[in-house]
Design a protein around this motif. Structure first.
Motif, PDB file in Angstrom:
ATOM      1  N   UNK A  59      10.832 -43.606 -46.373  1.00 20.74           N
ATOM      2  CA  UNK A  59      11.398 -44.511 -45.359  1.00 20.74           C
ATOM      3  C   UNK A  59      12.857 -44.132 -45.202  1.00 20.74           C
ATOM      4  N   UNK A  60      13.309 -43.948 -43.954  1.00 22.85           N
ATOM      5  CA  UNK A  60      14.672 -43.471 -43.705  1.00 22.85           C
ATOM      6  C   UNK A  60      15.304 -44.287 -42.590  1.00 22.85           C
ATOM      7  N   UNK A  61      16.533 -44.732 -42.805  1.00 22.69           N
ATOM      8  CA  UNK A  61      17.325 -45.397 -41.761  1.00 22.69           C
ATOM      9  C   UNK A  61      18.793 -45.203 -42.109  1.00 22.69           C
ATOM     10  N   UNK A  62      19.651 -45.249 -41.089  1.00 20.63           N
ATOM     11  CA  UNK A  62      21.081 -45.103 -41.377  1.00 20.63           C
ATOM     12  C   UNK A  62      21.540 -46.197 -42.333  1.00 20.63           C
ATOM     13  N   UNK A  63      21.169 -47.434 -42.014  1.00 15.40           N
ATOM     14  CA  UNK A  63      21.398 -48.569 -42.901  1.00 15.40           C
ATOM     15  C   UNK A  63      20.094 -49.335 -43.029  1.00 15.40           C
ATOM     16  N   UNK A  64      19.877 -49.924 -44.178  1.00 17.61           N
ATOM     17  CA  UNK A  64      18.622 -50.620 -44.464  1.00 17.61           C
ATOM     18  C   UNK A  64      18.734 -52.047 -43.943  1.00 17.61           C
ATOM     19  N   UNK A  65      18.273 -52.250 -42.708  1.00 17.64           N
ATOM     20  CA  UNK A  65      18.457 -53.537 -42.060  1.00 17.64           C
ATOM     21  C   UNK A  65      17.193 -53.944 -41.304  1.00 17.64           C
TER      22      UNK A  65
ATOM     23  N   UNK B 280      21.886 -46.596 -46.161  1.00 15.24           N
ATOM     24  CA  UNK B 280      23.043 -47.264 -46.748  1.00 15.24           C
ATOM     25  C   UNK B 280      22.912 -48.774 -46.770  1.00 15.24           C
ATOM     26  N   UNK B 281      23.921 -49.425 -47.328  1.00 19.55           N
ATOM     27  CA  UNK B 281      23.919 -50.870 -47.491  1.00 19.55           C
ATOM     28  C   UNK B 281      24.727 -51.593 -46.424  1.00 19.55           C
TER      29      UNK B 281
ATOM     30  N   UNK C 203      16.037 -45.572 -54.239  1.00 23.79           N
ATOM     31  CA  UNK C 203      16.926 -45.717 -53.094  1.00 23.79           C
ATOM     32  C   UNK C 203      18.025 -44.652 -53.165  1.00 23.79           C
ATOM     33  N   UNK C 204      18.211 -43.932 -52.079  1.00 24.01           N
ATOM     34  CA  UNK C 204      19.257 -42.911 -51.977  1.00 24.01           C
ATOM     35  C   UNK C 204      20.141 -43.285 -50.794  1.00 24.01           C
ATOM     36  N   UNK C 205      21.429 -43.547 -51.007  1.00 23.01           N
ATOM     37  CA  UNK C 205      22.270 -44.035 -49.909  1.00 23.01           C
ATOM     38  C   UNK C 205      22.396 -43.060 -48.737  1.00 23.01           C
TER      39      UNK C 205
END
Length: 381
Positions: free
Chosen positions: A197-203, A232-233, A263-265
């Motif tokens: 699962x990949x996203x710029x920020x996890x939202x 990222x967060x 989790x990898x930022x």
């Protein structure tokens, strides 16, 4: 595209708020935006766009005196193209139309039962002011996808062409010998039950909470599955949580996945591609919003994608044709589809091949760049 223009001998100037990495043949001019003074929340973005337009116009006028450009290409949503016609009346103007904000049937009200507050509707409507003013002055415009084009008012759609930024399908490709090393030293390879699962920020815009709840269900069924998440967060496209926690922290607490998930930022691009190459199933969820490049890159790598049945995604994913689809908010259905994909890897190979063929046919970088540079030459001659 810039590399192609430079290779042709075109003089390229980048007007930017944030300096990019230096590139041969590209001159950079940096602008700064004056501080906002408005007290009205609906005008915050509009004032920022206005001040951006003023700052960029000062640089355009300076260029007009010393080295007038023949063509200006710019993003119309951030204000930089707002006064381009006034500053450079003889230049060809090409606008990049990324996203037109809507208060209904959009990201704003997606999955919400109660009415959207009037203040929020007014805020997103005002965000479009700079785009509409810029659209009226352009010689040409384009959007990356059909769905993104459809968000613009009907009166403007016929003026907006479709052309994605392009995916490098020679770099983003399947590799049966790929290897990916986790931060803890574990090595992953194709054939292992790895769900990505990949996203710029996890939202919530990219369905991170839904993914985590589905992963928790699947983890109980498949003790051998490993979940690898990159993101990222930050608050991403949505608003920060009211409790001050990141969505990652909140969902780890809720699901108790522990060491079943990594989790990898952030990853360098080449490592992200290796992750796609070893993925057994890649999950991509999105509310009705801009389609992520990562989805198309994953498809180009031959990923077996389980995506949300939302319009931006269904433009590129056909259920059972080049991927699998599931309702955005149904975590049980998502877990079921990922389990189905993990358990039938051999039967899913045609979907992997079709996913890559979809990207080659419609989003291959060289063809996209050729079309974009064609417009530049058309309006610059």
């Amino acid at each position: 595209m810039i590399d192609s223009l430079v290779a042709e001998g075109v003089e390229v100037t980048l007007i930017t708020e944030r300096p990019a990495q230096e590139a041969p043949g590209v001159r950079q001019i940096v602008y700064t935006v004056d501080e906002s003074t408005t007290q009205h929340p609906a005008l915050a973005a509009t004032e920022y766009h206005l001040r951006t337009g003023e700052a960029v116009t000062r640089l355009m006028e300076r260029l007009k005196r010393s080295d007038p450009p023949d063509v200006v290409l710019g993003h119309i949503g951030w204000g930089g193209m707002l006064f381009a016609r006034d500053a450079l009346p003889d230049a060809g103007l090409i606008g990049y139309c990324e996203y037109y904000y809507r208060s209904t049937d959009s990201d704003l009200d997606f999955g919400i039962d109660e009415p959207v507050p009037a203040a929020d509707r007014q805020r997103v409507r005002m965000r479009n002011a700079a785009q509409l003013l810029a659209l009226d002055t352009l010689d040409a415009a384009y959007a990356p996808t059909q769905w993104q084009r459809r968000q613009y008012p009907a009166a403007y759609r016929q003026r907006i062409a479709i052309c994605h930024d392009g995916i490098d399908t020679r770099f983003c490709r399947p590799d049966a010998k790929a290897a990916f090393v986790l931060p803890d030293g574990r090595a992953l390879a194709p054939g292992m039950p790895v769900v990505t699962f990949v996203a710029r920020d996890l939202d919530p815009y990219r369905g991170y909470p839904e993914f985590m709840r589905a992963a928790a269900r699947l983890a109980a069924r498949r003790p051998d599955a490993l979940f690898v998440v990159v993101g990222g967060d930050g608050s991403g496209y949505g608003r920060p949580r009211s409790d001050g926690n990141s969505w990652r922290e909140a969902m780890l607490t809720e699901t108790g996945l522990g060491d079943r998930i990594v989790h990898i930022p952030w990853l360098p691009h080449e490592q992200l591609i290796r992750l796609f190459q070893i993925s057994a199933v890649h999950v991509y969820l999105s509310v009705p919003f801009v389609l992520s490049w990562s989805l198309l890159e994953a498809m180009a790598c031959g990923c077996l994608v389980v995506g949300s049945a939302t319009e931006p995604v269904t433009e590129v994913i056909r259920d059972g044709g080049n991927g699998l689809l599931t309702p955005f908010h149904d975590e049980t259905a998502l877990a079921d589809r990922v389990q189905e994909a993990l358990s039938n890897q051999a039967a899913m190979r045609p979907l992997r091949r079709a996913a890559r063929e979809t990207v080659i046919a419609g989003y291959e970088r060289e063809r996209c760049i050729a079309r974009q540079t064609g417009w530049i030459h058309q309006f610059g001659d």
